[in-house]
Design a protein around this motif. Structure first.
Motif, PDB file in Angstrom:
ATOM      1  N   ARG A  69       0.818  -1.207   0.000  1.00 28.04           N
ATOM      2  CA  ARG A  69       0.000   0.000   0.000  1.00 28.04           C
ATOM      3  C   ARG A  69       0.862   1.271   0.000  1.00 28.04           C
ATOM      4  N   LYS A  70       1.972   1.242   0.710  1.00 28.73           N
ATOM      5  CA  LYS A  70       2.843   2.417   0.797  1.00 28.73           C
ATOM      6  C   LYS A  70       3.420   2.746  -0.587  1.00 28.73           C
ATOM      7  N   PHE A  85       0.964   6.751  -6.809  1.00 28.07           N
ATOM      8  CA  PHE A  85      -0.205   7.569  -7.132  1.00 28.07           C
ATOM      9  C   PHE A  85       0.120   9.051  -6.971  1.00 28.07           C
ATOM     10  N   ARG A  86       0.809   9.402  -5.857  1.00 34.85           N
ATOM     11  CA  ARG A  86       1.165  10.810  -5.626  1.00 34.85           C
ATOM     12  C   ARG A  86       2.116  11.319  -6.696  1.00 34.85           C
ATOM     13  N   LEU A 104       2.146   1.821  -3.454  1.00 35.11           N
ATOM     14  CA  LEU A 104       1.023   2.199  -4.312  1.00 35.11           C
ATOM     15  C   LEU A 104       0.671   3.670  -4.122  1.00 35.11           C
ATOM     16  N   ASN A 105       0.652   4.110  -2.855  1.00 29.90           N
ATOM     17  CA  ASN A 105       0.326   5.498  -2.529  1.00 29.90           C
ATOM     18  C   ASN A 105       1.383   6.452  -3.085  1.00 29.90           C
ATOM     19  N   ARG A 106       2.667   6.075  -2.949  1.00 27.87           N
ATOM     20  CA  ARG A 106       3.753   6.914  -3.495  1.00 27.87           C
ATOM     21  C   ARG A 106       3.648   7.044  -5.009  1.00 27.87           C
TER      22      ARG A 106
END
Length: 172
Positions: free
Chosen positions: A19-20, A26-27, A22-24
């Motif tokens: 998830r970490k 996306f940002r 994936l979030n990076r």
């Protein structure tokens, strides 16, 4: 109305996804890609687009920066000429200065003629001089250019390469 079959089942948590990461990703995809190096260096990720551009002294909306005057607005502005709108303080003036310096540099001429056209023109001048009618009848005139078209091609060659043309004529 019936629901789609897949939507009624409860969602399962996928343990195989980081998830970490994936979030990076996306940002990173969400941030704007800035081509201008001056603006990219001065950009602050924590601020909005409007705030960033205001700090650099650039406009977000060109219509608001230089509005089109309307007759009614001109009359109103004449009546209230003592008051002015709030001025924004440019915190990063070096960005504007660099952009103005880059814009003031002379543009490099990238116009060139093809090697084939140069060889064609030189062949015509070497064999026929200034006789454009003879050039039109030449066997190298593959595209069947008229005398005026050949003259135009020679004029273009003279305009693009004046020194080379002078040296070529001197060698003849």
């Amino acid at each position: 109305m019936p629901k789609a079959k897949g939507k009624s089942r409860r969602q399962k948590y996928n343990y195989n996804v980081n998830r970490k990461k994936l979030n990076r990703a996306f940002r990173k995809r969400a941030t704007p890609r800035i081509k201008c190096s001056q603006i990219r260096r001065a950009w602050d990720r924590t601020k909005s687009v409007a705030q960033n551009l205001a700090e650099m002294g650039l406009a977000v909306d060109p219509n608001k920066a230089v509005p089109i005057p309307k007759l009614m607005q001109q009359v109103m502005n004449m009546e209230v000429d003592g008051q002015e709108g709030k001025k924004r303080i440019v915190q990063k003036p070096y960005v504007l200065n660099e952009l103005q310096y880059e814009a003031s540099l002379p543009e490099k001429k990238s116009e060139t003629l093809s090697r084939d056209l140069i060889d064609y023109v030189q062949h015509m001048i070497r064999n026929h001089g200034e006789n454009y009618k003879a050039m039109a009848r030449d066997e190298k005139n593959y595209y069947q250019d008229t005398p005026k078209q050949i003259k135009r091609k020679i004029d273009v060659y003279k305009r693009f390469y004046p020194e080379e043309y002078q040296a070529f004529c001197a060698s003849l």
